[in-house]
Design an enzyme around this catalytic site. Structure first.
Site, PDB file in Angstrom:
ATOM      1  N   SER A 101     -67.996  17.195  -6.274  1.00 21.60           N
ATOM      2  CA  SER A 101     -68.863  17.107  -5.089  1.00 21.60           C
ATOM      3  C   SER A 101     -68.041  17.020  -3.797  1.00 21.60           C
ATOM      4  CB  SER A 101     -69.850  15.933  -5.203  1.00 21.60           C
ATOM      5  OG  SER A 101     -69.192  14.700  -5.076  1.00 21.60           O
ATOM      6  N   HIS A 108     -60.099   8.464  -2.098  1.00 20.73           N
ATOM      7  CA  HIS A 108     -60.324   7.377  -3.061  1.00 20.73           C
ATOM      8  C   HIS A 108     -61.538   6.566  -2.600  1.00 20.73           C
ATOM      9  CE1 HIS A 108     -59.408   4.509  -6.162  1.00 20.73           C
ATOM     10  NE2 HIS A 108     -59.603   3.549  -5.275  1.00 20.73           N
ATOM     11  N   ASP A 121     -46.736   6.265  -5.824  1.00 19.64           N
ATOM     12  CA  ASP A 121     -47.611   5.209  -6.337  1.00 19.64           C
ATOM     13  C   ASP A 121     -49.059   5.672  -6.291  1.00 19.64           C
ATOM     14  OD1 ASP A 121     -45.455   3.609  -6.737  1.00 19.64           O
ATOM     15  OD2 ASP A 121     -45.736   2.430  -4.890  1.00 19.64           O
TER      16      ASP A 121
HETATM   17  C1  GAR Z   1     -64.835  10.545  -5.998  1.00 20.42           C
HETATM   18  O1  GAR Z   1     -65.567   9.368  -5.800  1.00 20.42           O
HETATM   19  C2  GAR Z   1     -63.381  10.331  -5.612  1.00 20.42           C
HETATM   20  O2  GAR Z   1     -63.224   9.480  -4.505  1.00 20.42           O
HETATM   21  C3  GAR Z   1     -62.829   9.697  -6.866  1.00 20.42           C
HETATM   22  O3  GAR Z   1     -63.406  10.441  -7.904  1.00 20.42           O
HETATM   23  C4  GAR Z   1     -64.711  10.866  -7.496  1.00 20.42           C
HETATM   24  C5  GAR Z   1     -64.815  12.343  -7.760  1.00 20.42           C
HETATM   25  O4  GAR Z   1     -66.108  12.809  -7.498  1.00 20.42           O
HETATM   26  N1  GAR Z   1     -61.408   9.729  -6.879  1.00 20.42           N
HETATM   27  C6  GAR Z   1     -60.652   8.734  -7.340  1.00 20.42           C
HETATM   28  O5  GAR Z   1     -61.109   7.738  -7.846  1.00 20.42           O
HETATM   29  C7  GAR Z   1     -59.148   8.946  -7.180  1.00 20.42           C
HETATM   30  N2  GAR Z   1     -58.441   7.747  -7.449  1.00 20.42           N
HETATM   31  P1  GAR Z   1     -66.376  14.346  -7.224  1.00 20.42           P
HETATM   32  O6  GAR Z   1     -65.765  15.098  -8.397  1.00 20.42           O
HETATM   33  O7  GAR Z   1     -67.866  14.464  -7.198  1.00 20.42           O
HETATM   34  O8  GAR Z   1     -65.733  14.696  -5.927  1.00 20.42           O
END
Ligand code: GAR
Length: 224
Positions: free
Chosen positions: A15, A111, A145
């Protein structure tokens, strides 16, 4: 306009990738998506990107015995597509220092927390368990990191008394969709730039802080 060529890395529904695709459709947006790459061949986001006419590549982490071997192919796919800047958008694989260094200051990540708090997975449940009242999302430059690196922009989202992890995730995700294109634009235009491992902001006359009841953006958000 000379648009920056972006490679988007995903692992799932994509998304945030979709929000970047939409932003890139605006003629004045300074970036275009050259390729979308997923480490999961069945990621829904790959189909979405393909349906938008964007080149897609699956680099299945299960096909590789080591991280460096996967990253060699990943790097080649990015370079082959002419990518100048990577946007991690829900890319849930750790990258080696070697790969991160190759793309130093040329790789962004989003994030779903106000970093440096709540790095890692299961963010929203941990936010609720900690009882914090404000959470949000962060776009930052990638460093070795996990979920660390100079912060380009953040959006704050209030935690409501009746939130569960799903309701909170949905509101933070809506803020992510606004924040990522905004941060990408600032960075590509050089309005946000790195100095001594911090992001500095070039002041812009006429920039206004835009607040809405659900999210407060920093730095100043241009009206788009
Ligand atoms: C999002 O909330 C993004 O911030 C998170 O994964 C989700 C992906 O959603 N990322 C992390 O947690 C990275 N550490 P999406 O595939 O619908 O964009």
């Amino acid at each position: 306009m000379n648009k920056k060529r972006i490679g988007v890395l995903i692992s799932g529904r994509g998304s945030n990738m979709s929000s970047l695709i939409e932003a890139c459709k605006h003629p004045e947006f300074p970036a275009q998506i050259s390729v979308v790459i997923s480490n999961r061949p069945k990621a829904a986001g790959l189909q979405i990107a393909a349906s938008e006419g964007i080149k897609t590549v699956a680099i299945n982490h299960r096909d590789y015995e080591s991280r460096p071997a996967l990253e060699t192919d990943l790097h080649e796919a990015l370079v082959g597509a002419g990518v100048e800047l990577i946007c991690n958008a829900g890319f849930l694989r750790l990258l080696t220092a070697e790969f991160v260094d190759k793309w130093h200051d040329r790789q962004l990540n989003i994030h779903p927390s106000l970093l440096p708090s709540f790095k890692g997975l299961h963010t929203h449940q941990r936010v609720l368990d900690a009882g914090v009242k404000v959470t949000g999302c962060t776009v930052h430059l990638v460093r070795t990191d996990m979920d660390a690196g100079p912060i380009i922009a953040q959006a704050a989202v209030a935690v409501e008394a009746d939130d569960d992890a799903n309701s909170l995730a949905a509101r933070v995700l809506a803020a992510e969709h606004q924040l990522y294109p905004h941060a990408l634009k600032l960075f590509v235009l050089g309005k946000a730039y790195v100095e001594n491992e911090m992001i500095e902001m070039a002041p812009e006359p006429g920039q206004a802080l835009v607040c809405n009841p659900r999210a407060i953006f920093s730095p100043a958000l241009e009206k788009t």
